[in-house]
Structure formats: structure tokens, C-alpha cells
Design a protein around this motif. Structure first.
Motif, short mmCIF file in Angstrom:
data_model
loop_
_atom_site.label_atom_id
_atom_site.label_comp_id
_atom_site.label_asym_id
_atom_site.label_seq_id
_atom_site.Cartn_x
_atom_site.Cartn_y
_atom_site.Cartn_z
N VAL A 1 0.85 -1.19 0.00
CA VAL A 1 0.00 0.00 0.00
C VAL A 1 0.88 1.25 0.00
CG1 VAL A 1 -1.66 1.35 1.34
CG2 VAL A 1 -1.95 -1.12 1.12
N LYS A 2 1.90 1.25 0.85
CA LYS A 2 2.80 2.40 0.88
C LYS A 2 3.49 2.60 -0.47
CE LYS A 2 4.92 0.98 4.75
NZ LYS A 2 5.81 1.00 5.94
N GLN A 3 3.91 1.52 -1.06
CA GLN A 3 4.56 1.63 -2.37
C GLN A 3 3.61 2.13 -3.43
OE1 GLN A 3 6.03 -2.41 -2.73
NE2 GLN A 3 8.05 -1.87 -1.90
N ARG A 4 2.36 1.66 -3.39
CA ARG A 4 1.37 2.11 -4.36
C ARG A 4 1.09 3.60 -4.21
NH1 ARG A 4 -3.39 -0.50 -2.76
NH2 ARG A 4 -4.05 1.43 -1.74
N VAL A 5 0.95 4.05 -2.97
CA VAL A 5 0.69 5.46 -2.72
C VAL A 5 1.88 6.31 -3.16
CG1 VAL A 5 0.29 7.19 -0.93
CG2 VAL A 5 -0.94 5.02 -0.85
N ALA A 6 3.08 5.86 -2.80
CA ALA A 6 4.28 6.61 -3.16
C ALA A 6 4.41 6.76 -4.67
CB ALA A 6 5.51 5.92 -2.60
N ALA A 7 4.05 5.71 -5.41
CA ALA A 7 4.14 5.74 -6.87
C ALA A 7 3.10 6.67 -7.48
CB ALA A 7 3.99 4.33 -7.43
N SER A 8 2.01 6.92 -6.77
CA SER A 8 0.93 7.74 -7.31
C SER A 8 1.13 9.23 -7.07
CB SER A 8 -0.41 7.32 -6.69
OG SER A 8 -0.47 7.69 -5.32
N VAL A 9 2.13 9.57 -6.28
CA VAL A 9 2.34 10.97 -5.89
C VAL A 9 3.34 11.63 -6.82
CG1 VAL A 9 3.19 12.47 -4.06
CG2 VAL A 9 1.78 10.50 -3.49
N PRO A 10 3.03 12.81 -7.35
CA PRO A 10 3.99 13.49 -8.23
C PRO A 10 5.21 13.96 -7.46
CG PRO A 10 2.13 14.91 -7.75
CD PRO A 10 1.78 13.57 -7.19
N SER A 11 6.29 14.15 -8.18
CA SER A 11 7.51 14.66 -7.55
C SER A 11 7.30 16.10 -7.11
CB SER A 11 8.69 14.57 -8.53
OG SER A 11 8.42 15.32 -9.70
N VAL A 12 8.12 16.52 -6.16
CA VAL A 12 7.98 17.85 -5.58
C VAL A 12 9.23 18.67 -5.88
CG1 VAL A 12 7.65 19.15 -3.45
CG2 VAL A 12 6.55 16.93 -3.73
N ASP A 13 9.02 19.90 -6.32
CA ASP A 13 10.13 20.81 -6.56
C ASP A 13 10.81 21.12 -5.23
OD1 ASP A 13 11.86 22.88 -7.15
OD2 ASP A 13 10.41 24.05 -8.29
N GLU A 14 12.11 20.90 -5.15
CA GLU A 14 12.84 21.11 -3.89
C GLU A 14 12.79 22.57 -3.44
OE1 GLU A 14 16.79 19.66 -4.23
OE2 GLU A 14 16.19 17.55 -4.41
N ASN A 15 12.48 23.47 -4.35
CA ASN A 15 12.40 24.90 -4.00
C ASN A 15 10.99 25.33 -3.64
OD1 ASN A 15 15.20 25.38 -4.54
ND2 ASN A 15 14.73 25.41 -6.74
N ASP A 16 10.06 24.39 -3.64
CA ASP A 16 8.68 24.73 -3.28
C ASP A 16 8.63 25.23 -1.84
OD1 ASP A 16 5.91 24.64 -2.52
OD2 ASP A 16 5.52 23.26 -4.18
N GLU A 17 8.17 26.46 -1.65
CA GLU A 17 8.16 27.04 -0.30
C GLU A 17 7.20 26.30 0.63
OE1 GLU A 17 5.05 30.73 -1.02
OE2 GLU A 17 7.18 31.06 -1.36
N GLY A 18 6.28 25.52 0.06
CA GLY A 18 5.38 24.74 0.89
C GLY A 18 6.10 23.66 1.69
#
Length: 445
Positions: free
Chosen positions: A270-287
Motif C-alpha cells: 500500500v505504501k509503495q502504491r501510494v508513493a508511486a501515485s504521488v507526483p515529484s515535488v520541486d525542492e524549491n517549493d516554499e510549501g
């Protein structure tokens, strides 16, 4: 229902209109205000309020003297309320005028809809003259088709003493616009005008485990705001987002993150499936500097700081075999379906917006997809968690599930309301301190 020890220093007094199931009323109380009066039209919602912290209204002479007292509730049409006895006694007027005229589920009639209760909110402002107000409503007010009327709402909030006398709203708005830019002649006029700020929000950005887009309008009486000012309101008091989608995605992509450690045991696949479904995040994203959005899984697990324990998950799919529950209002319900246009809530995202449209709660909006691939309806207690209602909140005894869900869907998430009510409380305290300091200097001189 509420921890009375919290915010022991009273922030002031309050009146709540359109109280519904009590979300904003709880928020305002937790922020330190003492309710002098609540009003709600719907009898079932009144039953829920009375099952919690409210008590029947006993007349104008009965005003709570301490925050620990129950909240006086006067049920019935807001049009029947008289406010004269509250003049100069109220710090905060709060409420969310019924939003059906402007919501996606309400046929979009807007200002022509008889359910539009903004005029009654204006009347309350005019007759009570509170030091501040908070008004919550749907983001639909900001749609281009309603924007001219929303600007009119803001102008009426700025100058509620300029009554509309039979003219169409466009003519009244022109009159208001002509007066807004004119400097008040004296203190009495400043005490009738308001400085208004409209703030679009997504509840998920403020720690609510739900994507819920709304607009919150905050106003301060002009004579009070003179001690605060735009700069301090924007930089010191105005609530800023504390949570972000980017921070959540970063944690979901890492199967060893704090998020997954917190939710042991979740199957590895389940963790692997969720991780694969999430888009990558810009390291500079202030969020990424903020806290992660809270998810439906977080809500079900509970927040220990609010004395919440994990909600049991066994026996919730087949209601007939498991008709009783240990946790109040945590009962399964049959018939959940997934179909085109009604996709389910995902455990590792904030819940979808809890809705209460004119046709009831849409099927897919209250369905959750489980780790094993099955799905079911969310329980009333889970939905209350998503709205950040405390576990001590209970619906009225004779209120059926459909009305319970409708009350939650119409409510303000408690944590969101509390953030804004606390901001107003802090600003009012600051204004009082400045006024007292100025008075001291005058006496010394």
C-alpha cells in the motif's frame, strides 16, 4: 463538549447567527469569546445545538456572565430577532449566511434567491454595532457571474448603516461606492463603518484534513481598526497557511517517512502504491517549509492533542451484522457505490469537501476507498473528524443520519474557524492595549 480551561482569558462577547450544527460557534468559543446569543432556523440543527453546549433562550435579561455558561439559543427565523438589547455589548458577530444561492449545489440563483440571508447579517451589524465580525461562505461568491454582487456585499459590510430602501441592489451599490471613499466626519460615523478583508482559503492549508475552498470575510469597526492598521493586520494578525500539499507529497513518496511511521502498520504494498501515485515535488517549493496536509488516515487515527483516539475500523461495511458501535455515531451504512463522477475519498489525501446540497449528500463524496481495495461510506464520526469537530460533539437524539451529515456539510471546520477567531481576538486585545496606552498618555499630559 469543550475544554473550558482553554483560553481562560476572555477575548470578549459574541453573537452567532446561522449557527447550524455549531462548528463556528465552537471555534469562536475556543478562541476566547463568550456567547451572548445563538440563532438557528432549522429545528434539527437546534436539536443538535441543545444536545451540546446550547440552552434555550430565556429572554433579553438572561446574558451569560462567564464563558463556562451554556450558550443561549433562540431558534426560528433570523428575521424575527431583535438586537436592540445587544447594542454596545458585543465584541464579535459571527455567522455564515446560508450559502445555497451561491454554491454549486444550490441552483446558482444568487442574490435573487430568497434563501440569501446576507441582508439579515447586514441588519445585525447595523443594530448591534459589534467591534468586529467574521462571515464565512462558499468560494462560489468569487465566480465571475457573482463577483459584482460580492463586491456589493463587501460595500454593505463596510457601511451597513446605509440601508437599501426599495431600490435594486445595483442602484444601492452605486450609492455605497460614492460614500466609501469619503472620510468619516466624526467618531460616531467611524463607529458605524467597518474595514473589511475578504480572504479565500482552502481549509487543508490550515490543518483541516479536508480540501474545502471557502471565503472568509473579516471586518473591524473603523474606530477599533485605527489602533491596528493594515500593516499589523497583514503581518501580525491575519492567519497564514500552516500546511501544504507539497510537504504531504514529500512524505508520501518516502516509505520510511514520519507519516508512514505514524501509521503503522500499513502494508508495504500500500505504501509503495501510494508513493508511486504521488507526483515529484520541486525542492524549491516554499510549501516544504510547512507542515504536511493532514489526511483522512490522519483524521481516522486521531489527534492526541485533542484527546482523539483511533476510530475502530472493524464491522463498518456490513451495517446489518454490526448494528452497534462503541464510539458514538461511528456506525457503518449500506449501499456505498463508486461510479463515474463519484470517485471515493483516498485515505492518504485530505478528504473531499463534505457537502450538504439541496439533493442531500452526493454518494461518492462520502465514500472511502480502503487499503484492501473495498469501499464503504464514511461514518458520521469520521465525517465529524474531517470537519475537526471534537469527539464530544453529538448530533441531536432525534436527528437522522441524513440530517447529521447535512449539518456537518453546512458547518465551518472548527480548526479553521478557530484560526480566524483567534486572529480577531488577538487584534482586539492589541487595539485595547493601544487605546489604554493612549488614554494613559493623555491623563499624564
Amino acid at each position: 463538549m469543550i475544554d473550558q480551561a482553554e483560553h481562560s482569558s476572555e477575548a470578549g462577547t459574541s453573537v452567532e447567527l446561522f449557527a447550524g450544527g455549531g462548528g463556528l460557534a465552537m471555534a469562536v468559543h475556543e478562541a476566547g469569546f463568550r456567547h451572548l446569543l445563538l440563532n438557528e432556523f432549522a429545528p434539527k440543527a437546534c436539536e443538535t445545538l441543545l444536545a451540546n453546549q446550547a440552552t434555550p433562550w430565556l429572554g433579553e435579561t438572561h446574558i451569560p456572565r462567564q464563558r463556562g455558561e451554556k450558550w443561549p439559543l433562540k431558534g426560528g427565523p433570523v428575521q424575527d430577532l431583535e438586537f436592540a438589547h445587544l447594542r454596545d455589548k458585543v465584541s464579535l458577530l459571527a455567522g455564515g449566511p446560508p450559502c445555497q444561492p451561491f454554491s454549486l449545489g444550490g441552483d446558482h440563483k444568487g442574490h435573487e434567491d430568497e434563501r440569501n440571508m446576507f441582508p439579515e447579517f447586514f441588519r445585525a451589524l447595523r443594530e448591534i454595532q459589534p467591534r468586529a465580525f467574521i462571515c464565512e461562505n462558499v468560494r462560489g461568491l468569487l465566480r465571475p457571474s457573482f463577483r459584482p454582487y460580492f463586491d456589493y456585499i463587501l460595500n454593505e459590510l463596510r457601511m451597513p448603516f446605509v440601508e437599501r430602501e426599495g431600490s435594486v441592489w445595483e442602484e444601492h451599490n452605486e450609492k455605497l461606492k460614492g460614500l466609501v471613499g469619503i472620510e468619516p466626519a466624526d467618531h460616531d460615523e467611524r463607529a458605524r463603518r467597518y474595514v473589511v478583508s475578504a480572504i479565500p482559503v482552502n481549509a487543508a492549508d490550515y490543518g483541516v484534513p479536508q480540501v474545502r475552498h471557502r471565503v472568509i470575510i473579516v471586518g473591524f469597526r473603523m474606530d477599533v481598526y485605527a489602533h491596528i492598521g493594515d500593516e499589523l493586520w497583514e503581518e501580525k494578525f491575519k492567519p497564514r497557511r500552516t500546511h501544504s500539499e507539497a510537504a504531504l507529497f514529500q512524505q508520501l513518496r518516502d516509505v520510511k517517512s514520519e507519516y508512514w511511521k505514524r501509521h503503522k502498520p500499513v502494508p508495504k504494498h500500500v505504501k509503495q502504491r501510494v508513493a508511486a501515485s504521488v507526483p515529484s515535488v520541486d525542492e524549491n517549493d516554499e510549501g516544504l517549509t510547512l507542515q504536511p496536509w493532514r489526511t483522512l488516515r490522519d483524521a481516522i487515527m486521531g489527534d492526541p492533542t485533542r484527546d482523539e483516539k483511533p476510530l475502530p475500523q472493524d464491522g463498518l461495511i456490513d451495517y446489518e451484522q454490526h448494528p452497534k458501535c462503541v464510539v458514538p455515531n461511528h456506525i457503518g451504512w449500506p449501499g456505498a457505490r463508486i461510479y463515474p463522477g463519484h470517485t471515493p475519498n483516498l485515505l492518504d489525501r485530505p478528504a473531499k469537501t463534505v457537502k450538504a446540497g439541496v439533493h442531500g449528500v452526493p454518494g461518492g463524496e462520502s465514500v472511502v476507498l480502503l487499503d484492501d481495495g473495498t469501499h464503504r461510506y464514511m461514518t458520521v464520526r469520521e465525517t465529524a473528524r474531517v470537519m475537526t469537530f471534537p469527539d464530544t460533539w453529538v448530533p441531536g437524539r432525534n436527528v437522522r443520519r441524513g440530517d447529521q451529515m447535512r449539518q456537518l456539510g453546512n458547518a465551518v471546520p472548527v480548526l479553521l474557524g478557530k484560526r480566524f477567531a483567534t486572529a480577531v481576538a488577538d487584534a482586539l486585545r492589541y487595539a485595547d492595549s493601544v487605546a489604554a496606552e493612549n488614554d494613559g498618555e493623555k491623563e499624564a499630559a
